[in-house]
Design a protein around this motif. Structure first.
Motif, short mmCIF file in Angstrom:
data_model
loop_
_atom_site.label_atom_id
_atom_site.label_comp_id
_atom_site.label_asym_id
_atom_site.label_seq_id
_atom_site.Cartn_x
_atom_site.Cartn_y
_atom_site.Cartn_z
N GLY A 129 0.90 -1.17 -0.03
CA GLY A 129 -0.08 0.01 0.01
C GLY A 129 0.80 1.33 -0.03
O GLY A 129 0.36 2.16 -0.57
N LEU A 130 2.10 1.27 0.83
CA LEU A 130 2.99 2.43 0.69
C LEU A 130 3.53 2.58 -0.55
O LEU A 130 3.71 3.87 -0.87
N GLU A 131 3.46 1.54 -1.30
CA GLU A 131 4.38 1.71 -2.54
C GLU A 131 3.22 2.22 -3.71
O GLU A 131 3.54 2.50 -4.71
N HIS A 132 2.04 2.04 -3.28
CA HIS A 132 1.03 2.53 -4.34
C HIS A 132 0.09 3.39 -3.56
O HIS A 132 -1.32 3.42 -3.55
N ALA A 133 0.82 4.80 -3.23
CA ALA A 133 0.03 5.65 -2.35
C ALA A 133 -1.28 6.29 -3.35
O ALA A 133 -2.05 6.67 -2.65
N ASP A 134 -1.14 6.27 -4.79
CA ASP A 134 -2.19 6.88 -5.52
C ASP A 134 -3.54 6.17 -5.23
O ASP A 134 -4.39 6.50 -5.23
N GLU A 135 -3.42 4.84 -5.10
CA GLU A 135 -4.47 3.74 -5.02
C GLU A 135 -4.85 4.07 -3.49
O GLU A 135 -6.27 3.82 -3.32
N VAL A 136 -4.15 4.28 -2.54
CA VAL A 136 -4.48 4.45 -1.25
C VAL A 136 -5.26 5.97 -1.01
O VAL A 136 -6.31 5.71 -0.60
N GLU A 137 -4.83 6.78 -1.74
CA GLU A 137 -5.44 8.17 -1.69
C GLU A 137 -6.90 7.90 -2.42
O GLU A 137 -7.76 8.44 -1.89
N ALA A 138 -6.87 7.04 -3.38
CA ALA A 138 -8.41 6.96 -4.05
C ALA A 138 -9.32 6.22 -3.14
O ALA A 138 -10.49 6.67 -3.27
N GLN A 139 -8.78 5.26 -2.41
CA GLN A 139 -9.66 4.59 -1.58
C GLN A 139 -9.94 5.42 -0.16
O GLN A 139 -11.10 5.54 0.15
N LEU A 140 -9.14 6.49 0.31
CA LEU A 140 -9.54 7.46 1.26
C LEU A 140 -10.63 8.31 0.67
O LEU A 140 -11.40 8.97 1.40
N GLU A 195 -12.69 7.50 -1.37
CA GLU A 195 -14.06 6.97 -1.42
C GLU A 195 -14.70 6.94 -0.06
O GLU A 195 -15.84 6.77 0.03
N TRP A 196 -13.96 7.05 0.83
CA TRP A 196 -14.28 7.02 2.14
C TRP A 196 -14.63 8.32 2.74
O TRP A 196 -15.05 8.60 3.82
N GLY A 197 -14.49 9.35 2.10
CA GLY A 197 -14.66 10.71 2.21
C GLY A 197 -13.81 11.54 2.41
O GLY A 197 -13.99 12.82 2.76
N TYR A 198 -12.64 11.16 2.38
CA TYR A 198 -11.32 12.27 2.72
C TYR A 198 -11.41 13.03 1.55
O TYR A 198 -11.50 13.08 0.27
N GLY A 199 -11.22 14.47 1.68
CA GLY A 199 -11.00 15.50 0.55
C GLY A 199 -12.26 16.19 0.39
O GLY A 199 -12.44 16.95 -0.35
N MET A 200 -13.42 15.93 0.97
CA MET A 200 -14.80 16.24 0.68
C MET A 200 -14.99 17.36 1.29
O MET A 200 -14.44 17.63 2.61
N THR A 201 -15.46 18.36 0.68
CA THR A 201 -15.89 19.80 1.37
C THR A 201 -17.26 19.80 1.35
O THR A 201 -18.17 19.45 0.45
N PHE A 202 -17.86 20.69 2.33
CA PHE A 202 -19.20 20.83 2.33
C PHE A 202 -19.47 22.32 2.58
O PHE A 202 -20.27 22.73 3.32
N GLU A 203 -19.21 22.93 1.59
CA GLU A 203 -19.38 24.27 1.32
C GLU A 203 -20.50 24.91 0.57
O GLU A 203 -20.79 24.08 -0.28
#
Length: 128
Positions: free
Chosen positions: A107-118, A120-128
Protein backbone atom coordinates in the motif's frame (compact mmCIF):
# COMPACT_ATOMS: atom_id res chain seq x y z
CA UNK A 1 59.12 -39.59 11.08
CA UNK A 2 58.33 -37.11 8.36
CA UNK A 3 58.05 -37.01 4.60
CA UNK A 4 57.43 -39.68 2.00
CA UNK A 5 58.79 -43.24 1.93
CA UNK A 6 62.06 -43.44 0.06
CA UNK A 7 62.27 -45.77 -2.91
CA UNK A 8 58.63 -46.84 -2.90
CA UNK A 9 58.15 -45.77 -6.51
CA UNK A 10 58.37 -42.74 -8.63
CA UNK A 11 58.30 -39.31 -7.11
CA UNK A 12 54.77 -37.94 -7.68
CA UNK A 13 56.26 -34.46 -7.93
CA UNK A 14 58.88 -35.41 -10.54
CA UNK A 15 56.73 -34.05 -13.39
CA UNK A 16 56.52 -30.69 -11.67
CA UNK A 17 60.30 -30.56 -11.28
CA UNK A 18 60.78 -31.31 -14.97
CA UNK A 19 58.25 -28.69 -16.01
CA UNK A 20 60.26 -25.99 -14.26
CA UNK A 21 62.91 -26.48 -16.91
CA UNK A 22 60.45 -26.04 -19.79
CA UNK A 23 60.80 -22.48 -21.15
CA UNK A 24 57.26 -22.62 -22.61
CA UNK A 25 55.75 -23.40 -19.22
CA UNK A 26 55.70 -19.76 -18.09
CA UNK A 27 53.85 -18.73 -21.25
CA UNK A 28 51.21 -21.45 -20.67
CA UNK A 29 50.72 -20.44 -17.06
CA UNK A 30 50.33 -16.78 -17.97
CA UNK A 31 47.73 -17.51 -20.62
CA UNK A 32 45.65 -19.55 -18.17
CA UNK A 33 45.89 -17.27 -15.16
CA UNK A 34 42.72 -15.26 -14.49
CA UNK A 35 42.66 -11.58 -15.28
CA UNK A 36 42.84 -9.74 -11.94
CA UNK A 37 40.35 -7.11 -13.12
CA UNK A 38 37.75 -9.67 -14.19
CA UNK A 39 38.24 -11.50 -10.90
CA UNK A 40 37.57 -8.26 -9.00
CA UNK A 41 34.44 -7.51 -10.99
CA UNK A 42 33.10 -11.00 -10.26
CA UNK A 43 33.68 -10.46 -6.56
CA UNK A 44 31.93 -7.09 -6.56
CA UNK A 45 28.95 -8.48 -8.49
CA UNK A 46 28.31 -11.13 -5.86
CA UNK A 47 25.93 -10.06 -3.17
CA UNK A 48 26.05 -11.63 0.24
CA UNK A 49 23.37 -14.23 0.78
CA UNK A 50 20.46 -12.80 2.72
CA UNK A 51 18.29 -15.07 4.77
CA UNK A 52 14.63 -14.15 4.29
CA UNK A 53 12.94 -12.54 7.30
CA UNK A 54 10.63 -15.52 7.78
CA UNK A 55 13.61 -17.83 8.44
CA UNK A 56 15.89 -15.57 10.49
CA UNK A 57 13.40 -14.60 13.17
CA UNK A 58 12.49 -16.55 16.30
CA UNK A 59 8.83 -15.55 16.22
CA UNK A 60 6.38 -13.68 14.04
CA UNK A 61 6.51 -10.61 16.32
CA UNK A 62 10.31 -10.34 16.36
CA UNK A 63 11.49 -6.99 15.02
CA UNK A 64 7.98 -5.54 14.91
CA UNK A 65 6.10 -2.99 16.96
CA UNK A 66 2.57 -3.74 18.02
CA UNK A 67 0.06 -1.59 16.14
CA UNK A 68 -3.64 -1.90 16.85
CA UNK A 69 -5.66 -2.52 13.73
CA UNK A 70 -9.41 -2.24 13.45
CA UNK A 71 -11.02 -3.50 10.26
CA UNK A 72 -14.47 -3.16 8.74
CA UNK A 73 -16.24 -6.53 8.35
CA UNK A 74 -15.86 -6.60 4.54
CA UNK A 75 -12.16 -5.79 4.86
CA UNK A 76 -11.72 -8.61 7.37
CA UNK A 77 -13.49 -11.01 4.98
CA UNK A 78 -11.28 -9.92 2.07
CA UNK A 79 -8.19 -10.34 4.26
CA UNK A 80 -9.24 -13.87 5.26
CA UNK A 81 -9.86 -14.83 1.60
CA UNK A 82 -6.50 -13.41 0.56
CA UNK A 83 -4.78 -15.35 3.33
CA UNK A 84 -6.37 -18.62 2.12
CA UNK A 85 -5.40 -17.87 -1.50
CA UNK A 86 -1.80 -17.17 -0.51
CA UNK A 87 -1.59 -20.33 1.60
CA UNK A 88 -2.86 -22.32 -1.39
CA UNK A 89 -0.29 -20.59 -3.61
CA UNK A 90 2.65 -21.23 -1.28
CA UNK A 91 1.45 -24.63 -0.05
CA UNK A 92 2.29 -23.43 3.45
CA UNK A 93 0.68 -21.50 6.26
CA UNK A 94 1.04 -17.72 6.06
CA UNK A 95 1.16 -15.64 9.21
CA UNK A 96 -1.65 -13.11 9.43
CA UNK A 97 0.90 -10.65 10.83
CA UNK A 98 3.12 -11.16 7.77
CA UNK A 99 0.15 -10.70 5.45
CA UNK A 100 -0.89 -7.48 7.15
CA UNK A 101 2.62 -6.00 7.04
CA UNK A 102 2.95 -7.02 3.39
CA UNK A 103 -0.36 -5.29 2.66
CA UNK A 104 0.90 -2.13 4.37
CA UNK A 105 4.20 -2.20 2.47
CA UNK A 106 2.51 -2.72 -0.89
CA UNK A 107 0.00 0.00 0.00
CA UNK A 108 2.85 2.39 0.76
CA UNK A 109 4.29 1.68 -2.68
CA UNK A 110 0.92 2.49 -4.26
CA UNK A 111 0.02 5.74 -2.52
CA UNK A 112 -2.19 6.87 -5.42
CA UNK A 113 -4.47 3.87 -4.94
CA UNK A 114 -4.52 4.48 -1.19
CA UNK A 115 -5.49 8.09 -1.87
CA UNK A 116 -8.36 6.93 -4.09
CA UNK A 117 -9.62 4.59 -1.34
CA UNK A 118 -9.49 7.39 1.23
CA UNK A 119 -11.42 9.68 -1.15
CA UNK A 120 -14.03 6.95 -1.52
CA UNK A 121 -14.34 6.96 2.28
CA UNK A 122 -14.90 10.71 2.20
CA UNK A 123 -11.44 12.20 2.65
CA UNK A 124 -11.02 15.42 0.70
CA UNK A 125 -14.75 16.16 0.60
CA UNK A 126 -15.79 19.71 1.32
CA UNK A 127 -19.22 20.82 2.50
CA UNK A 128 -19.40 24.51 1.57
Amino acid sequence: MTGMKQGAGENPFAEDADSDDDPNMDADVDSESPDPESEQSTETEREPMRIPYKYRRDGVQEGRNRVPLFLQPETKTAERETLRDLEDHFGDSVSLTDLREALVLVGLEHADEVEAQLEEWGYGMTFE
